[in-house]
Design an enzyme around this catalytic site. Structure first.
Site, short mmCIF file in Angstrom:
data_model
loop_
_atom_site.label_atom_id
_atom_site.label_comp_id
_atom_site.label_asym_id
_atom_site.label_seq_id
_atom_site.Cartn_x
_atom_site.Cartn_y
_atom_site.Cartn_z
N LYS A 30 54.63 -59.55 -23.42
CA LYS A 30 53.37 -60.27 -23.61
C LYS A 30 53.67 -61.59 -24.32
O LYS A 30 54.25 -61.60 -25.41
CB LYS A 30 52.39 -59.44 -24.43
N ASP A 32 52.61 -65.32 -26.07
CA ASP A 32 51.57 -65.82 -26.97
C ASP A 32 51.38 -67.31 -26.71
O ASP A 32 51.94 -68.16 -27.39
CB ASP A 32 51.99 -65.58 -28.42
N GLU A 178 55.19 -60.52 -29.25
CA GLU A 178 53.78 -60.22 -29.52
C GLU A 178 53.40 -58.84 -29.02
O GLU A 178 52.59 -58.15 -29.63
CB GLU A 178 52.87 -61.27 -28.90
#
Length: 323
Positions: A30, A32, A178
């Site tokens: 993931k 950011d 993240e």
């Protein structure tokens, strides 16, 4: 070539799929950053659109050469995350934030791009050479994306891991990422939909909130906000979820106070007036992201700390992680 406008598919907050089903899922880091759809028309041009559909190409001039990364005549619409990397190669939203909102200031964007360039992480292709791919499963779209071999000075196509979800979750946590995005490999691309076929897992508890008021600071913070009063959309209204007073630098507070003064209103925007004295109320349109420890049984965020403004989100989206 005229390319179809396609809204990004969104992930639903959740947890890892059942361990016995991990072979049915792909796992990606993931990022950011700022979600973007990239339009390569086949004539060497690139149009970058934010999640809302706004043309933000001028904010990211270092991505312009990506428009020439495909052979002449080939066209594509790519799903991506625009990030700024730190010294360890991790995406850092705080570094990216000064670049967001510069679509109307191309000269300033060029100066910042030369000093600290962004990077586009490419993870899906939804249109290719006249073919709409949204109805194809993730596995086919991924194969098409990898065949494009898109890797350059300001863009890349990181690998996706099929299966081994526990390992992917552990490694991203150990490396300070993240979080993780889990994608069902049979899933089709659902434009504009927050789908359960994509699951996002964050390694910290965060919430998207709407600022509904603020309290003046004291001492060295005189004239600046000491804290902001935040809420989340619920049952058609804005429900108060707490007061946030930490996480800003002084310069961030100074920038924020100008926005708060411009948005002042006489009436409290929360469904129920919070039990605080001396509050200044504002139009509930500024969305921010906060980190917090736990949520109390009453729905309040315990020990919240400010992370960032979220100009890419609407106030209505603040309910995404609520309940």
């Amino acid at each position: 070539m005229d390319l179809p406008r396609i809204a990004p598919m969104l992930a639903t907050p959740g947890v890892l799929p059942p361990s016995g089903r991990h072979a049915e899922w792909a796992f990606e880091t993931k990022q950011d950053g700022q979600r973007a759809m990239l339009y390569l028309a086949g004539d060497g041009t690139l149009v970058v659109r934010s999640r809302s559909g706004e043309d933000v190409s001028a904010a990211y001039p270092e991505l312009r050469p990506l428009g020439r990364a495909l052979p002449a005549g080939r066209s594509a619409v790519l799903d991506a995350e625009i990030v700024m990397l730190d010294e360890q190669g991790r995406s850092d939203f705080a570094r990216l934030q000064p670049r967001m909102g510069l679509a109307g200031s191309p000269a300033r964007a060029r100066v910042l791009a030369a000093r600290d360039p962004v990077h586009a992480v490419l993870f899906d292709v939804v249109f290719l050479d006249g073919r709409l791919l949204t109805g194809r499963p993730w596995t086919e779209r991924r194969q098409e994306l990898e065949r494009l071999s898109l890797a350059g000075p300001a863009w890349s196509t990181p690998a996706a891991l099929v299966g081994h979800g526990e390992t992917a979750l552990r490694v991203t946590r150990e490396h300070g990422m993240e979080g993780l995005v889990c994608k069902r490999i049979s899933s089709r691309y659902e434009p504009g939909v927050r789908s359960r076929h994509w699951i996002k897992i964050r390694h910290m508890l965060t919430a998207d909130v709407v600022i509904g008021g603020w309290l003046p600071g004291a001492g060295r913070l005189t004239g600046l906000p000491g804290s902001v009063l935040v809420g989340q959309r619920h049952a058609g209204g804005l429900r108060y979820v707490g007061s946030v007073g930490t996480g800003w630098s002084e310069s961030e507070r100074t920038a924020l106070v100008r926005l708060l003064h411009a948005a002042e209103i006489p009436e409290c925007p929360f469904s129920e007036v919070p039990p605080v004295a001396g509050a200044h109320w504002v139009v509930p349109r500024l969305v921010g992201e906060v980190r917090y420890a736990v949520r109390t049984p009453a729905g309040l965020l315990r020990q919240p700390s400010w992370l960032r403004l979220r100009p890419d989100l609407t106030p209505e989206e603040s309910a995404a992680d609520f309940e």
